[in-house]
Motif scaffolding. Sequence first.
Motif, PDB file in Angstrom:
ATOM      1  N   GLN A   1      -4.070   9.462   1.656  1.00  0.00           N
ATOM      2  CA  GLN A   1      -3.923   8.009   1.722  1.00  0.00           C
ATOM      3  C   GLN A   1      -2.722   7.585   2.565  1.00  0.00           C
ATOM      4  O   GLN A   1      -2.458   6.407   2.726  1.00  0.00           O
ATOM      5  CB  GLN A   1      -3.759   7.428   0.311  1.00  0.00           C
ATOM      6  CG  GLN A   1      -4.973   7.632  -0.585  1.00  0.00           C
ATOM      7  CD  GLN A   1      -4.706   7.190  -2.016  1.00  0.00           C
ATOM      8  OE1 GLN A   1      -4.509   8.023  -2.898  1.00  0.00           O
ATOM      9  NE2 GLN A   1      -4.662   5.892  -2.251  1.00  0.00           N
TER      10      GLN A   1
ATOM     11  N   LYS B   1       0.832  -1.208   0.000  1.00  0.00           N
ATOM     12  CA  LYS B   1       0.000   0.000   0.000  1.00  0.00           C
ATOM     13  C   LYS B   1       0.868   1.259   0.000  1.00  0.00           C
ATOM     14  O   LYS B   1       1.986   1.248   0.532  1.00  0.00           O
ATOM     15  CB  LYS B   1      -0.890   0.010   1.245  1.00  0.00           C
ATOM     16  CG  LYS B   1      -1.910  -1.121   1.264  1.00  0.00           C
ATOM     17  CD  LYS B   1      -2.656  -1.136   2.599  1.00  0.00           C
ATOM     18  CE  LYS B   1      -3.434  -2.426   2.779  1.00  0.00           C
ATOM     19  NZ  LYS B   1      -3.742  -2.709   4.199  1.00  0.00           N
TER      20      LYS B   1
ATOM     21  N   ILE C   1      -1.893   9.358  -6.224  1.00  0.00           N
ATOM     22  CA  ILE C   1      -1.956   8.980  -4.806  1.00  0.00           C
ATOM     23  C   ILE C   1      -1.795  10.247  -3.976  1.00  0.00           C
ATOM     24  O   ILE C   1      -0.787  10.947  -4.084  1.00  0.00           O
ATOM     25  CB  ILE C   1      -0.860   7.955  -4.468  1.00  0.00           C
ATOM     26  CG1 ILE C   1      -1.134   6.651  -5.221  1.00  0.00           C
ATOM     27  CG2 ILE C   1      -0.790   7.716  -2.958  1.00  0.00           C
ATOM     28  CD1 ILE C   1       0.021   5.672  -5.207  1.00  0.00           C
TER      29      ILE C   1
END
Lengths: 263, 263, 263
Positions: free
Chosen positions: C137, C97, C133
């Motif tokens: 996040q 991730k 991104i």
Amino acid sequence: MKKLTAISAAFAIATATAQAAPATTNQGATMESSSSLQAVAPALQQYADQRLMGEVWNRPGLSPRDRSVVTLAALIARNQTAEMQQHVSLALDNGVKPGEISEIITHLAFYGGWGNAVDAANITQQVFQARGISAAQLPQAGDKLLPLNEEVEAARATQVAANFGAVSPGVVQYTGEVLFRDLWLRPGLAPRDRSLVTVSALIANGQVAQITYHLNRAMDNGLTQAQASEMLTQLAFYSGWPSVFSAMPVIKEVFEKRPGNQS
Amino acid sequence: MKKLTAISAAFAIATATAQAAPATTNQGATMESSSSLQAVAPALQQYADQRLMGEVWNRPGLSPRDRSVVTLAALIARNQTAEMQQHVSLALDNGVKPGEISEIITHLAFYGGWGNAVDAANITQQVFQARGISAAQLPQAGDKLLPLNEEVEAARATQVAANFGAVSPGVVQYTGEVLFRDLWLRPGLAPRDRSLVTVSALIANGQVAQITYHLNRAMDNGLTQAQASEMLTQLAFYSGWPSVFSAMPVIKEVFEKRPGNQS
Amino acid sequence: MKKLTAISAAFAIATATAQAAPATTNQGATMESSSSLQAVAPALQQYADQRLMGEVWNRPGLSPRDRSVVTLAALIARNQTAEMQQHVSLALDNGVKPGEISEIITHLAFYGGWGNAVDAANITQQVFQARGISAAQLPQAGDKLLPLNEEVEAARATQVAANFGAVSPGVVQYTGEVLFRDLWLRPGLAPRDRSLVTVSALIANGQVAQITYHLNRAMDNGLTQAQASEMLTQLAFYSGWPSVFSAMPVIKEVFEKRPGNQS
């Protein structure tokens, strides 16, 4: 392009701050800032602001000037160029003289690898140019050398020749001629500072086997145990915890065996 | 931009010199010159001119060609890219074949780290293009392998499997299949030169524990003690004194235990 | 210019592939491709395609996700930036991730060197931007920490203070306050993954003396012996055979002494 721009921006901040005020470690918080760190690893940015720049650089035991010497040595020895321009600037702000930075680079060509010194020279040249530091402020190749302690050097040379004269006469020859009878005697960087640079580079590069000799030499040259201890705190952050933990058993032994140690 | 320009300028000098005359070590003095070194560390520039290029590269015991092999190995193993383009050019001038440079890079992907080999390939490609060196001059992936000494390889494999078969079957498998039954047998670089590259990389990276095996293998492959001794002199300058001093005790022991050693 | 273009091209390929399909290791073959590798070292390109991407990344014992964690750790710890952008992309494709990559970088600032983390952040920022991104996040600096096992931490702190409290109180203090009572407890990366990153970095950097403690900690945190074994296979290719062979004797001893080991 992104990276070059980021470096330029950081450099612009650094020089702008430097012109505005005398060096303080509050500037440091700015020094370690970068847009990419904030964007990608905000936790690391906070460690940088609160712990590294907010605390470590202000700790007693080692001056900001010496912390800059240690940090530059670690960065150059491991060829960590990302922050080098900022740290050359910070070193100047912290009172490291341009000529001392020149000598640190020259010294680390021999103790950290020639190619690392070339990278450091490329980066430092940009800082010197931006600050108007001219060649006249730098030590020259033919500077008159410091006096040599012939007895100490003869003892060192005898031992190295006995150990390795048959392994590599060339290494033994240049260790004497170029390093201990020339480089170490150049007047642009005090022997105590050369030792601080050398030990920092050895720790940063994991060259544990060479630490005993050079830490003793450093302390003979005037580095105190308290300063060596804080050098380790500084290096933990800049060259990483493992390099410091690998070095500490050897450093502990040097401390304990020094003449005059009470324990 | 500054840095890219500096590299381009150095490269221009290097290629210009190379076309003008057969390789001599006088070119070397030009090779290690750079405007930033002169501007920032004039003493280091003088060491480069007088000692490194003026003396070390001319020392007997190891040819300029072999010194280039050692130097390239050290630079690639430590990912010291600042002078790599110049040294790829100097290696070609000193008689290292393009195909040998290709194989040195391939070899060091396994002995110095994959990423280092990619950086070296990027830089080398520029030198090859500038000199018109085409892919047809380079070894191919499917080249017929040198014959294997099955007895020696079986002994090596048995020992490694006994030591580490339970620790990492994958490492043990690829050490045999990819390294000793393939990479080491590729014909584009002589086994003696692969050994010289491997030992240089081990010393440059401080991997002392692997030196005994590989220096013995190097000497089995034809490297003389005098050459190994001068390899150390060359490495002291290019990968730094500490890396050589950490390696010398092990190298001394290998020299002393070699069959036929008189002492 | 050439190098920047090559990196951009590689990145373009990587992102294009990533958008086209779910992550598979067949993409890997593309990942390790580069025009310079093909042009300069075709044999290395074939090893990359057939062995590294074609076999190693697909081996059982360690998932592609974990292989990406190990690979990123090795590249960042050694500051091997040439392929870092590609491997950040591959890591995302393999299921690491964005927040985990952020924490890996932060973790390695302390275990691999601060400057390496800054380089990694610069490169990662480009990948994150290209993939959209956002900062939302990513883990934040003030995230609530995982619970601490006070007993284990007290035992660690007592031992370190006994060993090194007199050598460097600063290092001892920050090892507790910043590392084990803060960094290791950040929730964005599981303790087992922090251990995997730490051990990979130690091996990649040749910090053998720290492996015993951290491999035991890794296995206490859930890393299996089979996974550790395959971590070594992965590291052999990315940080080089010598780093793995120097580590294997210590790793063997850890495996043999673990409670429950049958042999």
